[in-house]
Design a protein around this motif. Structure first.
Motif, PDB file in Angstrom:
ATOM      1  N   PRO A  25     -31.011 -43.143   4.146  1.00 39.70           N
ATOM      2  CA  PRO A  25     -30.490 -43.862   3.007  1.00 39.70           C
ATOM      3  C   PRO A  25     -29.266 -43.376   2.721  1.00 39.70           C
ATOM      4  O   PRO A  25     -28.763 -42.083   2.633  1.00 39.70           O
ATOM      5  CB  PRO A  25     -31.225 -43.375   1.564  1.00 39.70           C
ATOM      6  N   ALA A  53     -26.916 -45.545   0.561  1.00 36.91           N
ATOM      7  CA  ALA A  53     -26.278 -46.726  -0.229  1.00 36.91           C
ATOM      8  C   ALA A  53     -25.579 -46.043  -1.407  1.00 36.91           C
ATOM      9  O   ALA A  53     -24.858 -46.855  -2.067  1.00 36.91           O
ATOM     10  CB  ALA A  53     -27.547 -47.403  -0.766  1.00 36.91           C
ATOM     11  N   GLY A  54     -25.781 -44.696  -1.732  1.00 39.46           N
ATOM     12  CA  GLY A  54     -25.075 -44.078  -2.760  1.00 39.46           C
ATOM     13  C   GLY A  54     -23.579 -44.208  -3.025  1.00 39.46           C
ATOM     14  O   GLY A  54     -22.989 -44.508  -1.849  1.00 39.46           O
ATOM     15  N   VAL A  55     -23.039 -44.176  -3.980  1.00 35.15           N
ATOM     16  CA  VAL A  55     -21.562 -44.365  -4.357  1.00 35.15           C
ATOM     17  C   VAL A  55     -20.803 -43.130  -4.045  1.00 35.15           C
ATOM     18  O   VAL A  55     -19.511 -43.315  -3.979  1.00 35.15           O
ATOM     19  CB  VAL A  55     -21.251 -44.745  -5.845  1.00 35.15           C
ATOM     20  N   THR A  82     -20.057 -40.329  -6.230  1.00 38.02           N
ATOM     21  CA  THR A  82     -19.184 -40.177  -7.058  1.00 38.02           C
ATOM     22  C   THR A  82     -18.599 -38.724  -7.311  1.00 38.02           C
ATOM     23  O   THR A  82     -17.318 -38.429  -7.582  1.00 38.02           O
ATOM     24  CB  THR A  82     -19.790 -40.151  -8.552  1.00 38.02           C
ATOM     25  N   ARG A  83     -19.315 -37.725  -6.663  1.00 40.30           N
ATOM     26  CA  ARG A  83     -18.987 -36.544  -6.606  1.00 40.30           C
ATOM     27  C   ARG A  83     -17.940 -36.175  -5.466  1.00 40.30           C
ATOM     28  O   ARG A  83     -17.038 -34.933  -5.687  1.00 40.30           O
ATOM     29  CB  ARG A  83     -20.086 -35.377  -6.556  1.00 40.30           C
ATOM     30  N   LYS A 142     -19.345 -42.368   1.608  1.00 40.89           N
ATOM     31  CA  LYS A 142     -19.250 -40.721   1.739  1.00 40.89           C
ATOM     32  C   LYS A 142     -19.910 -40.450   3.269  1.00 40.89           C
ATOM     33  O   LYS A 142     -19.215 -39.280   3.864  1.00 40.89           O
ATOM     34  CB  LYS A 142     -20.388 -40.215   0.920  1.00 40.89           C
ATOM     35  N   GLN A 151     -29.691 -52.243   0.125  1.00 42.38           N
ATOM     36  CA  GLN A 151     -30.418 -51.747  -1.351  1.00 42.38           C
ATOM     37  C   GLN A 151     -29.185 -52.579  -2.475  1.00 42.38           C
ATOM     38  O   GLN A 151     -28.086 -52.006  -2.415  1.00 42.38           O
ATOM     39  CB  GLN A 151     -30.330 -50.241  -1.572  1.00 42.38           C
ATOM     40  N   GLY A 204     -32.127 -45.180  -7.268  1.00 43.50           N
ATOM     41  CA  GLY A 204     -32.581 -44.019  -6.979  1.00 43.50           C
ATOM     42  C   GLY A 204     -33.072 -44.046  -5.541  1.00 43.50           C
ATOM     43  O   GLY A 204     -33.473 -45.099  -4.737  1.00 43.50           O
TER      44      GLY A 204
HETATM   45  P1  UTP Z   1     -27.041 -38.559  -4.021  1.00 41.81           P
HETATM   46  O1  UTP Z   1     -27.882 -38.318  -5.047  1.00 41.81           O
HETATM   47  O2  UTP Z   1     -26.214 -37.439  -3.346  1.00 41.81           O
HETATM   48  O3  UTP Z   1     -26.080 -39.717  -4.618  1.00 41.81           O
HETATM   49  O4  UTP Z   1     -27.781 -39.310  -3.067  1.00 41.81           O
HETATM   50  P2  UTP Z   1     -24.590 -40.201  -4.032  1.00 41.81           P
HETATM   51  O5  UTP Z   1     -24.533 -41.715  -4.609  1.00 41.81           O
HETATM   52  O6  UTP Z   1     -24.472 -40.438  -2.771  1.00 41.81           O
HETATM   53  O7  UTP Z   1     -23.789 -39.437  -4.508  1.00 41.81           O
HETATM   54  P3  UTP Z   1     -23.145 -38.851  -6.158  1.00 41.81           P
HETATM   55  O8  UTP Z   1     -24.321 -38.188  -6.868  1.00 41.81           O
HETATM   56  O9  UTP Z   1     -22.808 -40.046  -6.899  1.00 41.81           O
HETATM   57  O10 UTP Z   1     -21.957 -37.880  -5.914  1.00 41.81           O
HETATM   58  C1  UTP Z   1     -28.429 -38.771  -1.683  1.00 41.81           C
HETATM   59  C2  UTP Z   1     -28.588 -39.636  -0.680  1.00 41.81           C
HETATM   60  O11 UTP Z   1     -29.319 -40.719  -0.886  1.00 41.81           O
HETATM   61  C3  UTP Z   1     -28.456 -41.943  -1.078  1.00 41.81           C
HETATM   62  C4  UTP Z   1     -27.173 -41.674  -0.985  1.00 41.81           C
HETATM   63  O12 UTP Z   1     -26.568 -42.529  -0.250  1.00 41.81           O
HETATM   64  C5  UTP Z   1     -27.272 -40.202  -0.288  1.00 41.81           C
HETATM   65  O13 UTP Z   1     -27.132 -40.261   1.254  1.00 41.81           O
HETATM   66  N1  UTP Z   1     -29.175 -42.937  -2.019  1.00 41.81           N
HETATM   67  C6  UTP Z   1     -29.326 -42.379  -3.240  1.00 41.81           C
HETATM   68  C7  UTP Z   1     -29.347 -44.138  -1.797  1.00 41.81           C
HETATM   69  O14 UTP Z   1     -29.401 -44.725  -0.600  1.00 41.81           O
HETATM   70  N2  UTP Z   1     -29.653 -44.901  -2.745  1.00 41.81           N
HETATM   71  C8  UTP Z   1     -29.878 -44.492  -4.272  1.00 41.81           C
HETATM   72  O15 UTP Z   1     -30.135 -45.404  -4.833  1.00 41.81           O
HETATM   73  C9  UTP Z   1     -29.612 -43.042  -4.310  1.00 41.81           C
END
Ligand code: UTP
Length: 329
Positions: free
Chosen positions: A6, A8-10, A12-13, A23, A78, A83
């Motif tokens: 996965p 897809a996360g943004v 933010t940190r 990222k 996604q 999550g």
């Molecule tokens: P993180 O919890 O680190 O989220 O996800 P994030 O968005 O990448 O970073 P922050 O918390 O905003 O800084 C852990 C992994 O799971 C993926 C993220 O891309 C990362 O590789 N993930 C998380 C998804 O693909 N989809 C989601 O809905 C959540």
């Protein structure tokens, strides 16, 4: 084996860097972090197919992977980042529900120095764990006398009430993909969320209740890349392992460092623990414990403990910073 990653996360940190780059494409010790995971899976012949769950800036990730590796990747979007559990469910269509296939799940922002070949041999489902001093920030596993996991506890209130110090680190081998997807669908149907998200941990807990046998696997080298300070830690760790030797006339190089292609260094002290990516021009400067991305120009400056985005310019400064792309100081 099918692998789900996965991404897809943004992130933010890791802003401001993740505003312009996904990222997993942020550079650590000379490669985007995702490179290390994919390279290992392909080189060690662990993956037959790799399914990326993409979202935020997913097209850049696809472009990077397709142009770097000679391997067939699958990408599933996604649409909303609801999550990790929800992200994993997006891959359901790539699995045969009758076959109850094995699946390896690896978070895209976490590198592991672990014997994956050994881990995937397990007869049982496996959750990668690492002993931590303070389990409060993590999910932890509770095991029975035979070593099977009987419960997962999300963020225990204190060390004293935590059933163990084995924290879940983001690598999972699950022996029954059908039960996995059913369990995630169960948490979504019943709106079971933790911190507002459909978590994989909650779905694994459902799997345990369905008598799925799970064991833990100790991951000693767990390299988180999710925050600026952990990205720099991972950079240090990887540089220490590679230990490249560079000799550059007129500059002093303190190992370990990584220096990319077409880098010009004049009268500099570089390192220890510095990654200088392709096309950088650095003059009369000191750079240590930092990642300087492509095509930066640094002059008469001291840069330490810093992440500097591509195409940035730092002139006459003494800095410790987290600077996005195309910045000028
Ligand atoms: P993180 O919890 O680190 O989220 O996800 P994030 O968005 O990448 O970073 P922050 O918390 O905003 O800084 C852990 C992994 O799971 C993926 C993220 O891309 C990362 O590789 N993930 C998380 C998804 O693909 N989809 C989601 O809905 C959540």
């Amino acid at each position: 084996m099918k692998v789900i990653i996965p991404v897809a996360g943004v992130g933010t940190r890791l802003r401001p860097h993740t505003i312009t780059q996904p990222k997993v494409l942020l550079n650590v010790a000379g490669h985007p972090m995702i490179y290390y995971i994919v390279d290992e899976l392909i080189r060690k012949k662990i993956a037959d197919s790799i399914i990326f769950i993409t979202g935020h800036q997913g097209e850049k990730i696809e472009h990077y992977l397709n142009s770097t590796f000679n391997f067939r990747f699958d990408y599933v979007k996604q649409r909303e980042t609801l999550g990790l559990g929800h992200a994993v469910l997006c891959a359901k269509g790539k699995f045969d529900p009758i076959k109850k296939e094995d699946v390896l799940i690896i978070l895209g922002d976490t590198l592991f120095d672990v014997n994956l070949k050994d881990m995937v041999k397990s007869r049982y489902s496996v959750i990668g764990v690492k002993k931590v001093d303070d389990p409060r920030r993590f999910g932890v596993v509770e095991k029975d006398k035979k070593g099977f996991i009987k419960r997962l506890v999300e963020k225990p209130a204190s060390k004293e009430v935590s059933p163990s110090s084995d924290a879940i680190v983001g690598i999972y081998l699950l022996k029954n993909s059908t039960l996995l997807f059913d369990s995630i669908e169960h948490i979504i149907r019943n709106k079971i969320t933790t911190k507002g998200e459909y978590q994989l941990t909650d779905a694994l807990e459902i799997m345990l209740r369905q008598n799925e046998k799970m064991v833990s696997y100790n991951v000693h080298g767990w390299l988180d890349c999710g925050k600026p300070e952990t990205l720099l830690q991972t950079n240090r760790y990887l540089l220490g392992k590679k230990s490249n030797d560079y000799k550059i006339k007129g500059s002093k190089i303190n190992k370990p460092v990584y220096i990319g292609k077409n880098v010009t260094l004049e009268n500099c002290i570089i390192g220890p623990n510095a990654t200088i990516n392709d096309g950088c021009l650095i003059r009369n400067s000191i750079v240590d414990n930092s990642i300087i991305d492509n095509n930066c120009h640094i002059e008469n400056a001291v840069v330490t403990d810093s992440l500097v985005g591509r195409n940035s310019k730092i002139i006459k400064k003494r800095l410790n910073l987290n600077l996005g792309e195309f910045s000028e100081i």
